[in-house]
Write a protein that holds these residues in place. Structure first.
Motif, PDB file in Angstrom:
ATOM      1  N   ARG A  50      -0.231   0.704  -9.199  1.00 30.71           N
ATOM      2  CA  ARG A  50      -1.179   0.255  -8.187  1.00 30.71           C
ATOM      3  C   ARG A  50      -0.753   0.890  -6.870  1.00 30.71           C
ATOM      4  O   ARG A  50       0.429   0.904  -6.534  1.00 30.71           O
ATOM      5  CB  ARG A  50      -1.153  -1.269  -8.083  1.00 30.71           C
ATOM      6  N   ARG A 100       0.330   1.339  -3.284  1.00 29.12           N
ATOM      7  CA  ARG A 100       0.947   0.472  -2.265  1.00 29.12           C
ATOM      8  C   ARG A 100       1.146   1.306  -1.009  1.00 29.12           C
ATOM      9  O   ARG A 100       1.080   2.537  -1.057  1.00 29.12           O
ATOM     10  CB  ARG A 100       2.316  -0.036  -2.725  1.00 29.12           C
ATOM     11  N   LYS A 103      -5.105   4.212   1.264  1.00 26.22           N
ATOM     12  CA  LYS A 103      -4.161   3.193   1.741  1.00 26.22           C
ATOM     13  C   LYS A 103      -4.782   2.335   2.840  1.00 26.22           C
ATOM     14  O   LYS A 103      -4.528   1.134   2.926  1.00 26.22           O
ATOM     15  CB  LYS A 103      -2.873   3.855   2.246  1.00 26.22           C
ATOM     16  N   GLN A 129      -7.109  -0.088   1.219  1.00 25.18           N
ATOM     17  CA  GLN A 129      -6.305  -1.113   0.542  1.00 25.18           C
ATOM     18  C   GLN A 129      -5.825  -2.153   1.559  1.00 25.18           C
ATOM     19  O   GLN A 129      -5.937  -3.351   1.345  1.00 25.18           O
ATOM     20  CB  GLN A 129      -5.101  -0.414  -0.092  1.00 25.18           C
ATOM     21  N   LYS A 130      -5.307  -1.661   2.679  1.00 17.43           N
ATOM     22  CA  LYS A 130      -4.770  -2.550   3.716  1.00 17.43           C
ATOM     23  C   LYS A 130      -5.870  -3.448   4.293  1.00 17.43           C
ATOM     24  O   LYS A 130      -5.646  -4.608   4.620  1.00 17.43           O
ATOM     25  CB  LYS A 130      -4.148  -1.687   4.822  1.00 17.43           C
ATOM     26  N   LEU A 153      -8.316  -4.520   2.682  1.00 15.17           N
ATOM     27  CA  LEU A 153      -8.808  -5.350   1.561  1.00 15.17           C
ATOM     28  C   LEU A 153     -10.249  -5.032   1.176  1.00 15.17           C
ATOM     29  O   LEU A 153     -10.992  -5.917   0.759  1.00 15.17           O
ATOM     30  CB  LEU A 153      -8.671  -6.852   1.886  1.00 15.17           C
ATOM     31  N   SER A 186      -9.301  -1.543  -3.828  1.00 13.99           N
ATOM     32  CA  SER A 186      -7.967  -1.468  -4.439  1.00 13.99           C
ATOM     33  C   SER A 186      -7.903  -0.222  -5.302  1.00 13.99           C
ATOM     34  O   SER A 186      -8.798   0.008  -6.119  1.00 13.99           O
ATOM     35  CB  SER A 186      -7.715  -2.674  -5.330  1.00 13.99           C
ATOM     36  N   THR A 187      -6.836   0.543  -5.120  1.00  8.30           N
ATOM     37  CA  THR A 187      -6.739   1.825  -5.834  1.00  8.30           C
ATOM     38  C   THR A 187      -5.607   1.802  -6.855  1.00  8.30           C
ATOM     39  O   THR A 187      -4.537   1.235  -6.606  1.00  8.30           O
ATOM     40  CB  THR A 187      -6.534   2.971  -4.817  1.00  8.30           C
ATOM     41  N   TYR A 188      -5.887   2.414  -7.991  1.00 11.08           N
ATOM     42  CA  TYR A 188      -4.932   2.490  -9.099  1.00 11.08           C
ATOM     43  C   TYR A 188      -4.718   3.958  -9.458  1.00 11.08           C
ATOM     44  O   TYR A 188      -5.628   4.782  -9.289  1.00 11.08           O
ATOM     45  CB  TYR A 188      -5.460   1.706 -10.304  1.00 11.08           C
ATOM     46  N   SER A 204     -10.756   3.337  -7.828  1.00 10.90           N
ATOM     47  CA  SER A 204     -10.667   2.140  -7.001  1.00 10.90           C
ATOM     48  C   SER A 204     -11.770   1.150  -7.365  1.00 10.90           C
ATOM     49  O   SER A 204     -12.834   1.536  -7.851  1.00 10.90           O
ATOM     50  CB  SER A 204     -10.700   2.502  -5.516  1.00 10.90           C
TER      51      SER A 204
END
Ligand SMILES: CC(C)(COP(=O)(O)OP(=O)(O)OC[C@H]1O[C@@H](n2cnc3c(N)ncnc32)[C@H](O)[C@@H]1OP(=O)(O)O)[C@@H](O)C(=O)NCCC(=O)NCCS
Length: 179
Positions: free
Chosen positions: A9, A11, A35, A38-39, A41, A44-46, A59
């Motif tokens: 995931r 980060r 990123k 992601q921060k 919200l 979300s990236t994988y 994502s």
């Protein structure tokens, strides 16, 4: 020796290994924006990584199918979705249907045509149709680049409507209960 591939995931401190999926937009998102999203919200990236490259990334973000996406009237929308859901929806109970969107998906050029993309779709189907899923989610949605439409068709996605027939991207969806 077989090249080992790992799931990660994204980060804040994740080192992003080289990646090129032949789309400057998708390459740019991974290196410049993922990123931040992601921060904040919002996505979300994988990642799948091997020892030297990013094999693929994708994502997720929460989404919904709403009446205007389908090009139907409200009644037609309810009829079409009801027949998919297999339950009777009371008018106005669901003006939209909860979904998860694959916001981005790219497979590195060195790995395309080997089933990686399809495995990511299969993983997504299992993940969001699980009984342990924390919230309702009936469909997977995607804004598919024209060139990738055969890939999504192969993975059981349908067109949301015919209205975007001439666009560069087309809204598509996959029913998590009809797999
Ligand atoms: C589309 C993409 C994710 C497919 O990933 P993949 O790992 O090659 O997919 P799979 O191996 O599981 O399936 C490949 C099949 O998808 C279809 N396909 C359609 N367009 C394709 C394309 N541009 N590249 C690869 N496969 C494509 C073909 O049917 C192909 O079958 P084949 O290998 O027998 O020719 C990958 O090619 C990619 O990252 N493309 C650039 C970015 C992109 O368009 N992303 C989608 C954003 S909406």
């Amino acid at each position: 020796m077989k090249n080992e591939i790992y799931f990660r995931r994204l980060r804040e401190n994740t080192e992003i290994k080289p990646f090129d999926c032949d789309s400057s937009e998708l390459n740019g998102f991974l290196f410049d924006d993922a990123k931040i999203h992601q921060k904040q919200l919002v996505a979300s990236t994988y990642l799948l990584v091997d020892k030297s490259r990013t094999v693929a990334y994708w994502s997720y973000l929460n989404d919904k199918i709403i009446v205007k996406d389908t090009g139907d009237s409200y009644e037609k929308f309810i009829e079409r979705i009801t027949s998919k859901l297999g339950i009777e929806i009371k008018a106005k109970e669901y003006k939209s249907i909860p979904t998860v969107k694959i916001g981005r998906l790219g497979v590195d050029k060195e790995y395309t045509h080997s089933g990686v993309g399809s495995q990511i779709i299969e993983y997504t189907k299992q993940l969001f149709s699980s009984e342990r899923s924390s919230s309702g989610c009936r469909f997977i949605t995607v804004d598919a680049f024209k060139e990738s439409i055969p890939f999504y068709r192969k993975n059981e996605f349908e067109f949301m409507s015919g209205r975007d027939r001439k666009s560069e991207t087309r809204q598509m969806y996959c029913d998590l209960l009809q797999m």
